[in-house]
Design a protein around this motif. Sequence first.
Motif, PDB file in Angstrom:
ATOM      1  N   ILE B 162      33.118 -39.191 -53.399  1.00 42.75           N
ATOM      2  CA  ILE B 162      33.253 -37.929 -53.069  1.00 42.75           C
ATOM      3  C   ILE B 162      32.628 -37.037 -53.991  1.00 42.75           C
ATOM      4  O   ILE B 162      31.805 -36.317 -53.654  1.00 42.75           O
ATOM      5  CB  ILE B 162      34.585 -37.353 -52.705  1.00 42.75           C
ATOM      6  N   LEU B 163      32.960 -37.002 -55.380  1.00 45.25           N
ATOM      7  CA  LEU B 163      32.688 -36.117 -56.111  1.00 45.25           C
ATOM      8  C   LEU B 163      31.270 -36.493 -56.606  1.00 45.25           C
ATOM      9  O   LEU B 163      30.401 -35.385 -56.922  1.00 45.25           O
ATOM     10  CB  LEU B 163      33.534 -36.302 -57.724  1.00 45.25           C
ATOM     11  N   LEU B 165      28.848 -37.436 -54.309  1.00 45.28           N
ATOM     12  CA  LEU B 165      28.167 -36.728 -53.333  1.00 45.28           C
ATOM     13  C   LEU B 165      28.049 -35.118 -53.531  1.00 45.28           C
ATOM     14  O   LEU B 165      27.267 -34.778 -53.030  1.00 45.28           O
ATOM     15  CB  LEU B 165      28.821 -37.191 -51.897  1.00 45.28           C
ATOM     16  N   ALA B 166      29.329 -34.755 -53.824  1.00 49.51           N
ATOM     17  CA  ALA B 166      29.284 -33.215 -53.912  1.00 49.51           C
ATOM     18  C   ALA B 166      28.255 -32.758 -55.124  1.00 49.51           C
ATOM     19  O   ALA B 166      27.320 -31.920 -54.928  1.00 49.51           O
ATOM     20  CB  ALA B 166      30.731 -32.839 -54.417  1.00 49.51           C
TER      21      ALA B 166
END
Lengths: 285, 284
Positions: B162-163, B165-166
């Motif tokens: 997640i991080l 991809l952010a």
Amino acid sequence: MRAFQVFNACFMVVLCAVMLYPFVMVLAQSFSSAAAIRSGLVSIVPVGFNVDTYVAVLTNGTFWRNYGNTVLYTVLGTALAMVLTTSYAYVLSKKHLKGRGALIGIAVFTMFFNGGIVPNYVLLSALGMKNTIWAVVVPGALSVFNLLVMKSFFENLPVEMEEAAQIDGLGWYGIFFRIVLPLSKAVIATMVLFYSVQYWNDWFGAFLYLNKSELFPITLYLRNMIAGASNAASEGAAAAGSTSTQIAANIQAVTMTLTVLPILCVYPFVQRYFVTGVMLGSVKG
Amino acid sequence: MALAPLVFLIIFRYGPMLGNIIAFRRFRPGGSIYGEEWVGLRYIETFVNDPTFWKVFTNTAILGGLTLAVCFPLPIVLALMLNEIRRAKFKRVVQSITYLPHFLSVVIVAGMVIQLLSLPGTVNQIIQAAGGDAIPFLQRPEWFRAIYVGSEAWQTMGWGTILYLAALTSIDESLYEAAKIDGANRWQQTWHVTLPGIRPTMITLLILNIGGFLNVGFEKVLLLYNPLTYQTGDVISTYLYRVGLVSNNMSYAAAIGLFQAIIGLIMVMSANLASRRLVGTSLW
């Protein structure tokens, strides 16, 4: 680059299969006969389809009692955690506040250093919290990670709104409840999800502090079931294919399915929110 | 408004930190939570001279090291690969599926691991189909580390992306344009633009992971190990759990726990310092 795209897509499909397989297997086992599991016939399709185990588990009083406890702990814990997290995060988001750095530091330090299991145990025993639901609900009621996510969300709210409200005569609490909270639904939804998953999944607090099985959450019920089976296994009973471990495998699968079910049900609906929630908190950290 | 959370932190987070003083004082059940009388470094000396302690310390370091080596890079690779998927819908489905294990209780994960690796379980079915003999994985110390790290990777890899991809979405598109004009192919673009772009995220997460090094999944080890696999599976936390809460030697266990926590703190601080010196980014 075409070749890479194809490889990449195939890889992702395989990865998803690996991620999903254990879920499918447990589901298949939960509908299978004990004999089929024992002979290693069950993989993704139930063998000897039946719902007897479901009936057996669902008519078991202890199961319901512990499942109910999990619901209770989750609701209470999440409510308490939300009050603590939201109020602290809101205060920390006020950049003009004196001592803000210290307040943040107090929270963040606990991410890197903690008291450890033994002093925690001693403390909760001394506070008389053993064998009460508070031992399960209270200690996890503030996650610093969630606090930081919320803080940065509040920091990004338009200051003008609050200033306007202040001019119109609203106090701190008025601004907080009538302006800030209604604007923060996305992050609140995310935090409610995180905390409820945390409480739903917790077993260790209950394992340490509860002795009475009528207070156990469902995860601890499941853990005792699994521990019972694997102890038997390490004593060599499994090799002989003893019925007790195999029945446990069957019932375990049903209990696991029913424990995961609520998470699987809400997951598709809230997934979008928590992804944005985490990104909000982390990117601007 | 900050009062209630502050009181909470002081009682339930700082209270136990002070409670570590029982590592230097004799603790009696039912007595003061800060111990009865000073005994100096007695409990520290005890564990320094305890061969079991050094055994579990080694196990912890190996298990922590393996977990770090496997579970830290996997999300980065997965995020980069996800980033190459052009169909938004497919990408979303993959993401949803890979995040899912993160939301499971460690009890459920342990249950699944036990079922998969049991004698009639899937893994043994495959081994037997390939002509091999079934292996009682959970009773073999040589398998414990692989089982632990594998299940950890299964559970954390998707969520870990997640991080990254952010961070990937925040990389300036014009950098890719410039790289293309300079004649960089996709691999070179990944190497020279994408990876430096997510470097701050990588370093932040690495520092955090290093801090948790000795805290390796206490709960999961507790659920997966058994006396037959203590040899490789027993870690500092499980040992102090047995010494303290099962055998009721609180002060001795507190001394071990304090040692573990201090090592963790020192490791975070040194990782942070090193990254500030070497690459100019740090947590604080």
